[in-house]
Enzyme design. Structure first.
Site, PDB file in Angstrom:
ATOM      1  N   ASN A 225     -11.074   2.066   4.200  1.00 49.27           N
ATOM      2  CA  ASN A 225     -11.717   0.917   4.989  1.00 49.27           C
ATOM      3  C   ASN A 225     -11.814   1.123   6.166  1.00 49.27           C
ATOM      4  O   ASN A 225     -10.811   0.671   6.907  1.00 49.27           O
ATOM      5  CB  ASN A 225     -10.978  -0.287   4.558  1.00 49.27           C
ATOM      6  CG  ASN A 225     -11.136  -1.089   3.134  1.00 49.27           C
ATOM      7  OD1 ASN A 225     -11.818  -0.316   2.434  1.00 49.27           O
ATOM      8  ND2 ASN A 225     -10.235  -1.892   2.812  1.00 49.27           N
TER       9      ASN A 225
ATOM     10  N   MET B 128      -2.652   2.336 -12.672  1.00 44.14           N
ATOM     11  CA  MET B 128      -1.226   2.514 -12.860  1.00 44.14           C
ATOM     12  C   MET B 128      -0.828   3.435 -14.219  1.00 44.14           C
ATOM     13  O   MET B 128       0.050   4.242 -14.170  1.00 44.14           O
ATOM     14  CB  MET B 128      -0.421   1.383 -12.975  1.00 44.14           C
ATOM     15  CG  MET B 128      -0.769   0.330 -13.860  1.00 44.14           C
ATOM     16  SD  MET B 128       0.252  -1.314 -13.505  1.00 44.14           S
ATOM     17  CE  MET B 128      -0.594  -2.487 -14.372  1.00 44.14           C
TER      18      MET B 128
ATOM     19  N   HIS C 291     -12.864   6.896  -3.366  1.00 46.97           N
ATOM     20  CA  HIS C 291     -11.328   6.418  -2.943  1.00 46.97           C
ATOM     21  C   HIS C 291     -10.794   6.100  -4.327  1.00 46.97           C
ATOM     22  O   HIS C 291      -9.412   5.955  -4.214  1.00 46.97           O
ATOM     23  CB  HIS C 291     -11.426   5.047  -1.933  1.00 46.97           C
ATOM     24  CG  HIS C 291     -11.564   4.009  -2.377  1.00 46.97           C
ATOM     25  ND1 HIS C 291     -12.555   3.446  -3.278  1.00 46.97           N
ATOM     26  CD2 HIS C 291     -10.817   2.961  -2.344  1.00 46.97           C
ATOM     27  CE1 HIS C 291     -12.191   2.296  -3.599  1.00 46.97           C
ATOM     28  NE2 HIS C 291     -11.309   1.870  -3.112  1.00 46.97           N
ATOM     29  N   GLY C 292     -11.322   5.649  -5.528  1.00 48.57           N
ATOM     30  CA  GLY C 292     -10.403   5.233  -6.540  1.00 48.57           C
ATOM     31  C   GLY C 292     -11.161   5.184  -7.658  1.00 48.57           C
ATOM     32  O   GLY C 292     -12.484   5.688  -7.824  1.00 48.57           O
ATOM     33  N   ALA C 293     -10.713   4.650  -8.557  1.00 48.45           N
ATOM     34  CA  ALA C 293     -11.395   4.468  -9.735  1.00 48.45           C
ATOM     35  C   ALA C 293     -12.695   3.348  -9.858  1.00 48.45           C
ATOM     36  O   ALA C 293     -13.667   3.447 -10.410  1.00 48.45           O
ATOM     37  CB  ALA C 293     -10.700   3.813 -11.052  1.00 48.45           C
ATOM     38  N   GLY C 294     -12.265   2.186  -8.956  1.00 52.31           N
ATOM     39  CA  GLY C 294     -13.507   1.102  -8.900  1.00 52.31           C
ATOM     40  C   GLY C 294     -12.834   0.344 -10.100  1.00 52.31           C
ATOM     41  O   GLY C 294     -13.148   0.561 -11.277  1.00 52.31           O
TER      42      GLY C 294
ATOM     43  N   CYS D 124      -7.018   0.090   5.183  1.00 58.47           N
ATOM     44  CA  CYS D 124      -6.146   0.364   4.084  1.00 58.47           C
ATOM     45  C   CYS D 124      -6.248   1.708   3.806  1.00 58.47           C
ATOM     46  O   CYS D 124      -7.115   2.648   3.937  1.00 58.47           O
ATOM     47  CB  CYS D 124      -6.769  -0.420   3.111  1.00 58.47           C
ATOM     48  SG  CYS D 124      -5.778  -0.296   1.697  1.00 58.47           S
TER      49      CYS D 124
ATOM     50  N   SER E   1      -4.479  10.223 -11.085  1.00 62.08           N
ATOM     51  CA  SER E   1      -4.911  10.021  -9.735  1.00 62.08           C
ATOM     52  C   SER E   1      -5.299  11.678  -9.530  1.00 62.08           C
ATOM     53  O   SER E   1      -4.963  12.610 -10.358  1.00 62.08           O
ATOM     54  CB  SER E   1      -3.839   9.678  -8.497  1.00 62.08           C
ATOM     55  OG  SER E   1      -3.441   8.394  -9.047  1.00 62.08           O
TER      56      SER E   1
ATOM     57  N   GLY F 256      -5.769   6.455  -8.924  1.00 64.25           N
ATOM     58  CA  GLY F 256      -6.161   5.998 -10.177  1.00 64.25           C
ATOM     59  C   GLY F 256      -5.640   4.599 -10.484  1.00 64.25           C
ATOM     60  O   GLY F 256      -5.308   3.897  -9.415  1.00 64.25           O
TER      61      GLY F 256
END
Lengths: 134, 480
Positions: free
Chosen positions: B333, B380, B403-406, B104, B384, B378
């Protein structure tokens, strides 16, 4: 009857029934209800499923993953199930219809059934649960 | 001994090596994150991220530390945000270290139009993207594969798409590993996985996958932003998607294979999803070749989606595909063979991205001096970020970052707390158009259900792992 349990990122599903077979059927409904409104899915066609595993808990995950595979391969949604379990082998039938984006309100795709929080509890009834990755 | 993290330096916490651990555990995070991890342990949750960090540290051949990024939360075997590197000789490869959505990734392209141009056509663009980009459960891709071509996708990744005449040759340089991992073997991808694929190439998927049109809201590092080709108010399209059902089935299939292998090679398993095989065993080699096939599929999927996106945007704004440059495409991933301090290692990143620092030979020439763009998604409604990889990351995290906010809240809770219509309305008031394929999906992905991405990124920035280049905000969000 089916239910869900809290999970931080994904979805915990619980199948509840008078027999283990019924609990497996309800677990499958719980999983498809994550993806669509199962009442809208008519049982027009059926697909046979046969899986085995090293134990009955793993068998539940195998059953759900076999259904997910058939959903993609046949391009179908399922709403009605029959299951026969003998030892660690399951023979089942899944009934449903071809996915139709105009007819079916599709929700979140389930990527896989997992071993996380996988368990079978036998009390007055049978409860079988696991986390599905969405 | 208790599972307890101790502060090593600001934002860096360590789990002392004890019990069966082969290396220590290390978490990058705010005090709040650590409190949350400790609380899960105290409450006796049988499924918690700190236990997973411990479990990974016990695996054979693990190097230096079992790591977790600030977006850490419980995963399958590895925590989400988990990084583990293993040597080739004693090390293992684990399904839990990659997950079910193999390869991903996030890709950003830069659109050379003004923010005001987007705003003046915002509704038209949102509708066109929603219509033209296949997304959500059950959607099919437009690119039909001939028999036998799927195997070619699995081996060639982005190169297959380019050969078919879609996408841009210049993109290749800006994929990690140039969009194709060598050593993929379609023979190790099951027939079921291939049959499940069924016309999904060129689709976004559902869940937390998205396409966003964003603008640069704040520039932190002018020099690097210039190298990356962005500036205040630059327009970016960011796309998050993976390997679809094919990848999911690879994960499912190899859980069984590696379960058998762990028993065969007598590797103690502390959580079923952490099943693994020695890297050099047949099972291990088969799994790596299948994962690489899944990652190649994911790169190919991305290139087709980029093509479709460029076509739509090009039509509306009178641009050619070549005008819209790929900034970078990076997985979160993955497991890949990489060289660290002269040694070849298998680096698992589960919900963590590669974040190589300056001078790394794998980076495009253009980014050699500044380090790799690290794309952090981030939610929606929020922001980000684009960060850059650093030498600190090379020294401490095998060149890895968040990789992101979690997620901070379950989907069930999110659906109880928010209604899709309200979210769409609230975001519209902030100038963001949200298009979703399912109302429930929008509620599940509510911004409030995630950790604050600003905090997560600040930890990366202040600990020096990856520093901030720009912050972006969405104008259009298409949810899968």
């Amino acid at each position: 009857m089916y239910d869900y349990f809290e999970h931080q990122a994904d979805v915990g599903i619980i199948g509840i029934g008078n027999t283990l077979e019924e609990a497996f059927v309800e677990g499958a409904k719980a999983m498809f209800q994550v993806m669509c409104e199962i009442k809208e899915v008519e049982a027009k066609e059926e697909v046979k499923i046969e899986v085995d595993a090293s134990d009955q808990e793993t068998l539940f995950v195998e059953w759900l993953n076999a259904l997910l595979a058939q959903k993609d391969i046949k391009d179908m949604l399922f709403s009605d199930f029959d299951v026969k379990i003998e030892g660690n082998t399951l023979k089942g039938v899944a009934r449903g219809e071809t996915m139709d984006l105009d007819k079916h309100e599709v929700k979140t795709e389930v990527k896989a059934a997992t071993y996380s929080q996988l368990k079978i509890v036998k009390d007055k009834d049978y409860k079988v649960q696991c986390v599905v990755d969405v | 001994m208790k599972l307890e993290l101790k502060e090593k330096r600001k934002y860096v916490w360590e789990l002392e090596k004890h019990g069966d651990m082969n290396v220590l555990g290390r978490v990058y995070g705010e005090e709040e994150t650590v409190k949350h991890l400790h609380k899960d342990v105290e409450m006796g949750k049988d499924w918690n991220a700190l236990k997973q960090i411990y479990n990974v540290a016990c695996l054979p051949g693990i190097q230096r530390a079992s790591l977790a990024m600030p977006d850490v939360h419980p995963g399958y075997g590895f925590p989400i945000g988990g990084v583990g590197a293993f040597n080739m000789k004693e090390g293992v490869i684990s399904v839990g270290g990659v997950g079910f959505d193999v390869g991903c990734n996030v890709a950003n392209i830069i659109i050379p139009v003004k923010k005001s141009d987007i705003i003046s056509k915002q509704k038209e663009l949102a509708e066109a993207l929603f219509r033209d980009i296949p997304a959500g459960l059950g959607e099919k891709g437009e690119i039909g594969l001939q028999p036998g071509e799927l195997d070619e996708v699995l081996v060639k990744g982005v190169d297959f798409v380019l050969k078919k005449g879609y996408g841009l040759k210049s993109d290749k340089e800006y994929y990690e590993k140039k969009g194709v991992l060598e050593g993929a073997d379609p023979a190790n991808v099951s027939d079921i996985a291939k049959r499940r694929e069924k016309k999904q190439l060129g689709t976004l998927g559902s869940g937390n996958h998205y396409l966003e049109v964003q603008y640069v809201d704040e520039v932190f590092d002018e020099e690097t932003a210039k190298v990356y080709g962005v500036d205040k108010d630059s327009i970016i399209v960011s796309m998050h998607c993976g390997s679809r059902a094919l990848g999911h089935q690879i994960g499912t299939d190899y859980l069984k294979v590696l379960d058998g292998a762990a028993k065969k090679y007598d590797i103690p398993i502390r959580e079923r999803e952490l099943v693994c095989a020695p890297i050099e065993s047949q099972e291990g080699k088969d799994y790596v070749s299948a994962i690489y096939a899944g990652m190649n599929y994911s790169y190919a999927n991305k290139e087709i989606l980029l093509h479709l996106t460029r076509k739509t945007i090009g039509r509306i704004f009178g641009l050619s595909e070549e005008d819209m440059k790929l900034l970078y495409c990076i997985s979160h991933n993955s497991v890949m063979k990489e060289k660290h301090n002269g040694e070849e290692l298998m680096v698992h990143r589960k919900g963590a991205t590669r974040a190589f620092g300056p001078g790394h030979e794998d980076l495009p020439i253009k980014y050699q001096k500044v380090g790799q763009p690290v794309l952090v998604g981030g939610t929606m409604g929020t922001s980000s970020y684009i960060l850059k990889g650093t030498q600190v990351a090379m020294d401490e995290t095998f060149g890895s970052a968040c990789h992101g906010a979690g997620r901070a809240m379950s989907r069930k809770q999110a659906v109880q707390n928010w209604r899709a219509d309200d979210i769409v309305r609230e975001l519209a008031a902030k100038g963001i158009i949200v298009k979703g394929h399912g109302r429930k999906g929008i509620a599940e992905e509510s911004p409030g259900a995630y950790k604050d991405v600003n905090q997560v990124v600040d930890v990366m920035d202040k600990s020096g792992i990856s520093t901030k280049v720009v912050k972006v905000k969405p104008l259009i969000s298409v949810k899968g």
